[in-house]
Design an enzyme around this catalytic site. Structure first.
Site, PDB file in Angstrom:
ATOM      1  N   GLU A 176     -37.222  14.285   7.316  1.00  0.00           N
ATOM      2  CA  GLU A 176     -37.161  12.997   7.696  1.00  0.00           C
ATOM      3  C   GLU A 176     -38.310  12.105   6.998  1.00  0.00           C
ATOM      4  O   GLU A 176     -38.271  11.057   6.458  1.00  0.00           O
ATOM      5  CB  GLU A 176     -37.076  12.745   9.091  1.00  0.00           C
ATOM      6  N   HIS A 234     -25.798   2.173   7.540  1.00  0.00           N
ATOM      7  CA  HIS A 234     -27.266   2.370   6.544  1.00  0.00           C
ATOM      8  C   HIS A 234     -26.585   3.398   5.214  1.00  0.00           C
ATOM      9  O   HIS A 234     -26.897   3.020   4.350  1.00  0.00           O
ATOM     10  CB  HIS A 234     -27.970   3.543   7.415  1.00  0.00           C
TER      11      HIS A 234
END
Length: 162
Positions: free
Chosen positions: A68, A133
């Site tokens: 991430e 997104h």
């Protein structure tokens, strides 16, 4: 002052095409790192945003946090490339207004994409945030591909037929 600077500094269509390709590669890399985040279930590898565990730039040595965090770092680096593509569009000779407009919209798309990514994390991977997104990522990527086509095409071909 801007006009004087624009007359002093020029960028060729070939060089601007190279910058556009670099931006396209960066955007593609963002999509790939985003896919890695999704496929490895690392979306909450960093439970806060924009930092990772409040630790700034260095996440804990845990695979989900590293994946991430890498996605966020690549996005930050991409920001520099898209700002360059934006600014250089105004110095391209011959000047093409549509390339300057799309170049100016590119950093806004990347910023919006980062904000949607933050919302995705802050709202615990809510499907609406995840879909928005991803959709914006695809729109920004497709727009850059279309811009590359416009950059490499001769000016005589980009004019509308009458």
């Amino acid at each position: 002052m801007f006009a004087r600077l624009r007359n002093r500094f020029e960028i060729s269509p070939h060089r601007y095409a190279q910058v556009t390709v670099l931006a396209l590669i960066g955007l593609s890399l963002i999509v790939l790192t985003g896919a890695a985040v999704r496929l490895t279930d690392s979306g909450l590898g960093c439970p806060d945003w924009p930092q990772c565990y409040g630790a700034g730039q260095h996440p804990p040595l845990e695979s989900h946090a590293i994946i991430e965090s890498a996605n966020r770092i690549v996005t930050g680096l991409l920001g520099l490339v898209v700002i360059a593509a934006c600014l250089l569009a105004f110095f391209r000779r011959p000047y093409r207004r549509h390339l300057a407009i799309f170049g100016a919209l590119l950093p806004l798309g990347v910023i919006a994409q980062a904000l949607l990514g933050g919302g995705t994390v802050l709202y615990g991977l809510s499907p609406g945030w995840v879909m928005a997104h991803f959709a914006l990522s695809m729109i920004v990527l497709m727009r850059r591909i279309a811009s590359l086509c416009g950059v490499t095409r001769p000016a005589s071909m980009s004019a509308r037929p009458r």
